[in-house]
Design a protein around this motif. Sequence first.
Motif, short mmCIF file in Angstrom:
data_model
loop_
_atom_site.label_atom_id
_atom_site.label_comp_id
_atom_site.label_asym_id
_atom_site.label_seq_id
_atom_site.Cartn_x
_atom_site.Cartn_y
_atom_site.Cartn_z
N GLY A 271 46.11 66.09 63.80
CA GLY A 271 46.91 64.90 64.10
C GLY A 271 46.69 64.30 65.47
O GLY A 271 47.43 63.42 65.88
N GLN B 104 46.63 55.81 63.84
CA GLN B 104 45.59 55.61 62.84
C GLN B 104 44.26 56.04 63.46
O GLN B 104 44.21 56.43 64.61
N CYS C 167 48.16 60.21 62.70
CA CYS C 167 48.88 59.34 61.75
C CYS C 167 49.54 58.17 62.49
O CYS C 167 49.66 57.08 61.96
#
Length: 106
Positions: A50, A79, A76
């Motif tokens: 992440g 992006q 996330c």
Amino acid sequence: VHSGAKFLHACEWNPHAVDALRKNLELNKVTERCQVHFGDNRETTRSLYGKANRVNLGLIPSSEDAWPQAIRLLSCEKQGWLHVHGNVTISANKNRECNDWGVHVA
């Protein structure tokens, strides 16, 4: 260096490539901007899940087996970009084969 990245995580399992990478980091005076993760990145990158803005999969002939791990690394919130590599067979139907590969990747 030239792209202005603040920090880079380099993952590699080839000891000769790691040696070359470290030498080039020193020559370019950017050692402090890169952490080298030596070994199988299915194991060495778990702490990075992440956190990546970009993941560049330079595995050939196909990087497909690494896609799930690479996707886990992408942020996330911000992006990110997943750069995949693969060899595509070119024959008389080269446009169709390239298109089929592109559809498969997408």
